[in-house]
Write a protein that holds these residues in place. Sequence first.
Motif, PDB file in Angstrom:
ATOM      1  N   PRO A 120       0.677  -1.167  -0.100  1.00  0.00           N
ATOM      2  CA  PRO A 120      -0.170   0.009   0.080  1.00  0.00           C
ATOM      3  C   PRO A 120       0.752   1.441  -0.057  1.00  0.00           C
ATOM      4  O   PRO A 120       0.420   2.190  -0.441  1.00  0.00           O
ATOM      5  CB  PRO A 120      -0.754  -0.234   1.227  1.00  0.00           C
ATOM      6  CG  PRO A 120      -0.067  -0.967   2.154  1.00  0.00           C
ATOM      7  CD  PRO A 120       0.842  -1.968   1.380  1.00  0.00           C
ATOM      8  N   THR A 121       2.060   1.125   0.569  1.00  0.00           N
ATOM      9  CA  THR A 121       2.978   2.473   0.321  1.00  0.00           C
ATOM     10  C   THR A 121       3.223   2.841  -0.909  1.00  0.00           C
ATOM     11  O   THR A 121       3.807   3.760  -1.284  1.00  0.00           O
ATOM     12  CB  THR A 121       4.216   1.981   1.152  1.00  0.00           C
ATOM     13  OG1 THR A 121       5.109   0.944   0.639  1.00  0.00           O
ATOM     14  CG2 THR A 121       4.062   1.818   2.608  1.00  0.00           C
ATOM     15  N   LEU A 122       3.297   1.941  -1.945  1.00  0.00           N
ATOM     16  CA  LEU A 122       3.796   2.115  -3.203  1.00  0.00           C
ATOM     17  C   LEU A 122       2.614   2.895  -4.159  1.00  0.00           C
ATOM     18  O   LEU A 122       2.953   3.472  -5.225  1.00  0.00           O
ATOM     19  CB  LEU A 122       4.297   1.124  -3.964  1.00  0.00           C
ATOM     20  CG  LEU A 122       5.684   0.389  -3.597  1.00  0.00           C
ATOM     21  CD1 LEU A 122       6.190  -0.721  -4.071  1.00  0.00           C
ATOM     22  CD2 LEU A 122       6.670   1.398  -3.686  1.00  0.00           C
ATOM     23  N   ALA A 123       1.299   2.401  -3.642  1.00  0.00           N
ATOM     24  CA  ALA A 123       0.269   2.975  -4.568  1.00  0.00           C
ATOM     25  C   ALA A 123       0.081   4.214  -4.883  1.00  0.00           C
ATOM     26  O   ALA A 123      -0.016   4.799  -5.962  1.00  0.00           O
ATOM     27  CB  ALA A 123      -1.138   2.194  -4.045  1.00  0.00           C
ATOM     28  N   PRO A 124       0.153   5.294  -3.687  1.00  0.00           N
ATOM     29  CA  PRO A 124       0.404   6.417  -3.847  1.00  0.00           C
ATOM     30  C   PRO A 124       1.251   7.039  -4.875  1.00  0.00           C
ATOM     31  O   PRO A 124       1.171   8.095  -5.678  1.00  0.00           O
ATOM     32  CB  PRO A 124       0.233   7.266  -2.566  1.00  0.00           C
ATOM     33  CG  PRO A 124      -0.003   6.145  -1.673  1.00  0.00           C
ATOM     34  CD  PRO A 124       0.268   5.008  -2.335  1.00  0.00           C
ATOM     35  N   LEU A 125       2.489   6.590  -4.892  1.00  0.00           N
ATOM     36  CA  LEU A 125       3.700   6.815  -5.701  1.00  0.00           C
ATOM     37  C   LEU A 125       3.347   6.491  -6.975  1.00  0.00           C
ATOM     38  O   LEU A 125       3.690   7.387  -8.023  1.00  0.00           O
ATOM     39  CB  LEU A 125       4.946   6.056  -5.072  1.00  0.00           C
ATOM     40  CG  LEU A 125       5.588   6.406  -4.000  1.00  0.00           C
ATOM     41  CD1 LEU A 125       6.563   5.491  -3.411  1.00  0.00           C
ATOM     42  CD2 LEU A 125       5.667   7.692  -3.428  1.00  0.00           C
TER      43      LEU A 125
ATOM     44  N   ALA B 255       9.559   9.109  -7.561  1.00  0.00           N
ATOM     45  CA  ALA B 255       7.915   9.212  -7.130  1.00  0.00           C
ATOM     46  C   ALA B 255       7.633  10.072  -6.093  1.00  0.00           C
ATOM     47  O   ALA B 255       6.716  10.340  -6.175  1.00  0.00           O
ATOM     48  CB  ALA B 255       7.801   7.795  -6.986  1.00  0.00           C
ATOM     49  N   ARG B 256       8.501   9.947  -4.895  1.00  0.00           N
ATOM     50  CA  ARG B 256       8.178  10.849  -3.992  1.00  0.00           C
ATOM     51  C   ARG B 256       8.088  12.292  -4.078  1.00  0.00           C
ATOM     52  O   ARG B 256       7.422  12.984  -3.760  1.00  0.00           O
ATOM     53  CB  ARG B 256       9.045  10.603  -2.724  1.00  0.00           C
ATOM     54  CG  ARG B 256       9.004   9.156  -2.231  1.00  0.00           C
ATOM     55  CD  ARG B 256      10.043   8.939  -1.138  1.00  0.00           C
ATOM     56  NE  ARG B 256       9.747   7.472  -0.424  1.00  0.00           N
ATOM     57  CZ  ARG B 256      10.788   6.767   0.050  1.00  0.00           C
ATOM     58  NH1 ARG B 256      12.003   7.212  -0.200  1.00  0.00           N
ATOM     59  NH2 ARG B 256      10.644   5.718   0.630  1.00  0.00           N
ATOM     60  N   LEU B 257       8.934  12.810  -5.312  1.00  0.00           N
ATOM     61  CA  LEU B 257       8.886  14.182  -5.800  1.00  0.00           C
ATOM     62  C   LEU B 257       7.600  14.434  -6.255  1.00  0.00           C
ATOM     63  O   LEU B 257       7.132  15.126  -6.224  1.00  0.00           O
ATOM     64  CB  LEU B 257      10.088  14.498  -6.684  1.00  0.00           C
ATOM     65  CG  LEU B 257      10.302  15.954  -6.856  1.00  0.00           C
ATOM     66  CD1 LEU B 257      10.415  16.832  -5.780  1.00  0.00           C
ATOM     67  CD2 LEU B 257      11.523  15.879  -7.783  1.00  0.00           C
ATOM     68  N   SER B 258       7.161  13.458  -7.291  1.00  0.00           N
ATOM     69  CA  SER B 258       6.017  13.763  -7.984  1.00  0.00           C
ATOM     70  C   SER B 258       4.927  13.708  -6.923  1.00  0.00           C
ATOM     71  O   SER B 258       3.881  14.630  -6.991  1.00  0.00           O
ATOM     72  CB  SER B 258       5.728  12.346  -8.876  1.00  0.00           C
ATOM     73  OG  SER B 258       6.612  12.510  -9.967  1.00  0.00           O
ATOM     74  N   GLN B 259       4.909  12.907  -5.967  1.00  0.00           N
ATOM     75  CA  GLN B 259       3.717  12.741  -4.966  1.00  0.00           C
ATOM     76  C   GLN B 259       3.825  14.053  -4.117  1.00  0.00           C
ATOM     77  O   GLN B 259       2.699  14.557  -3.842  1.00  0.00           O
ATOM     78  CB  GLN B 259       3.810  11.571  -3.989  1.00  0.00           C
ATOM     79  CG  GLN B 259       2.822  11.293  -3.151  1.00  0.00           C
ATOM     80  CD  GLN B 259       2.652  10.414  -2.308  1.00  0.00           C
ATOM     81  OE1 GLN B 259       3.764   9.675  -1.892  1.00  0.00           O
ATOM     82  NE2 GLN B 259       1.737  10.031  -1.567  1.00  0.00           N
ATOM     83  N   ALA B 260       4.945  14.731  -3.732  1.00  0.00           N
ATOM     84  CA  ALA B 260       5.026  15.752  -2.902  1.00  0.00           C
ATOM     85  C   ALA B 260       4.521  16.838  -3.874  1.00  0.00           C
ATOM     86  O   ALA B 260       3.687  17.852  -3.223  1.00  0.00           O
ATOM     87  CB  ALA B 260       6.417  16.087  -2.664  1.00  0.00           C
TER      88      ALA B 260
ATOM     89  N   LEU C  35       3.586  12.872   3.110  1.00  0.00           N
ATOM     90  CA  LEU C  35       4.439  11.789   2.669  1.00  0.00           C
ATOM     91  C   LEU C  35       4.942  10.722   3.399  1.00  0.00           C
ATOM     92  O   LEU C  35       5.480   9.743   2.709  1.00  0.00           O
ATOM     93  CB  LEU C  35       5.454  12.691   1.790  1.00  0.00           C
ATOM     94  CG  LEU C  35       6.258  12.070   0.705  1.00  0.00           C
ATOM     95  CD1 LEU C  35       5.287  11.862  -0.739  1.00  0.00           C
ATOM     96  CD2 LEU C  35       7.223  13.077  -0.053  1.00  0.00           C
ATOM     97  N   ALA C  36       5.044  10.752   4.590  1.00  0.00           N
ATOM     98  CA  ALA C  36       5.491   9.952   5.433  1.00  0.00           C
ATOM     99  C   ALA C  36       6.995   9.743   5.424  1.00  0.00           C
ATOM    100  O   ALA C  36       7.820   8.662   5.360  1.00  0.00           O
ATOM    101  CB  ALA C  36       4.961   8.415   5.389  1.00  0.00           C
TER     102      ALA C  36
ATOM    103  N   HIS D 271      14.557  14.935   4.607  1.00  0.00           N
ATOM    104  CA  HIS D 271      14.447  13.966   3.234  1.00  0.00           C
ATOM    105  C   HIS D 271      13.555  14.803   2.003  1.00  0.00           C
ATOM    106  O   HIS D 271      13.997  14.790   0.948  1.00  0.00           O
ATOM    107  CB  HIS D 271      13.792  12.539   3.678  1.00  0.00           C
ATOM    108  CG  HIS D 271      13.415  11.769   2.468  1.00  0.00           C
ATOM    109  ND1 HIS D 271      14.927  11.035   2.183  1.00  0.00           N
ATOM    110  CD2 HIS D 271      12.704  11.425   1.692  1.00  0.00           C
ATOM    111  CE1 HIS D 271      14.434  10.421   0.991  1.00  0.00           C
ATOM    112  NE2 HIS D 271      13.236  10.560   0.676  1.00  0.00           N
ATOM    113  N   LEU D 272      12.547  15.537   2.685  1.00  0.00           N
ATOM    114  CA  LEU D 272      11.596  16.197   1.835  1.00  0.00           C
ATOM    115  C   LEU D 272      12.519  17.122   1.131  1.00  0.00           C
ATOM    116  O   LEU D 272      12.343  17.449  -0.169  1.00  0.00           O
ATOM    117  CB  LEU D 272      10.560  16.800   2.378  1.00  0.00           C
ATOM    118  CG  LEU D 272       9.490  17.523   1.703  1.00  0.00           C
ATOM    119  CD1 LEU D 272       8.796  16.901   0.640  1.00  0.00           C
ATOM    120  CD2 LEU D 272       8.655  18.550   2.440  1.00  0.00           C
TER     121      LEU D 272
END
Length: 322
Positions: free
Chosen positions: A156-161, A215-220, A242-243, A248-249
């Motif tokens: 489930p942690t990868l789905a938002p990414l 992916a985290r940058l896209s989600q951010a 973003l957890a 890290h952000l």
Amino acid sequence: MYRWCTDEVEPHDRFDYWREVRSKGLFGVTAELERERRGDFYGEFSLRQFGGGGLVELKASHYTVERSTSDIAYAPGDSICVYQQLGSGGWFGGMRGSDFAIANGGFATSHTDLPYRTTPLGAGGFHLRILKIPVSALPTEDRRVRELAPRMFDDPTLAPLLGACFADLGEAAVGGDDGTADAASLVQTLAHLALIERGIVRPGSRLGQAALRTARLSQARRLIAGHLQNPDLAPAMVADLLAVSVRHLHMLFEAAEKSFSQTVTNERLKQSRRLMREAPDRLIVDIATSCGFESLATYYRVFNAAYGMAPGDFRAQGPDQR
């Protein structure tokens, strides 16, 4: 981009054309539908190719799809696919392992040259995106890539990414030269996220870390865009959503073209311009507030610094000049 829909074919020929020319010829699958239901069939799709991959968005009324061993022999693909379910849900079966149902917003992966059957769960039919990436475009020679029977994402942690990258991919694909470069990076990121989920790429490896950063940058960025109205939008808030840590952000944005604060300001300005186009009679002070600017004076100062004119002058140009 290539688009096609069944409106281009006479009603009585639509499903047969879809089955023989589009399903069999383009996608290498067998489509089946009861003869008495074919008169009401409708289907449309778009195909965009970039970054070594192809992105298909498909909408169609209810029918059954099979990729059989004979279909695979007729049209081998040797690619991995990442599916994003957008409709009411779908069922996959007929392959090694368990059958599964995928809900709206869910993701699945597979290798193209393994058999399966699928059909929509709801009366609304198919609506999904499929990103197909040739194995030859992947920087891995792991034989397990060709053993990926269809399976839903379990992490489930990868789905938002994945969702953020798919959304960015759709936008980057129509963004000109720079958009094409962004799309190539996103295609690789989605492929590597899929391989992380299937245990082929390690999250801590060079490829895994690069994919997770992108992916985290896209989600951010998408979290920022979704919270622009909040005047308290700050790194701590987005990092929490973003957890990840605030440090890290900031590291994610260090490698990007704009910093966190520059991204927030840029998104607020873009939204204010969009609102001025869409609501020409709306008060500028209301637009500034709705975009999260702390005061009208701040909005005027920032807008003028970015565009060399006041918001009112931008609005006065008219839609043809913006």
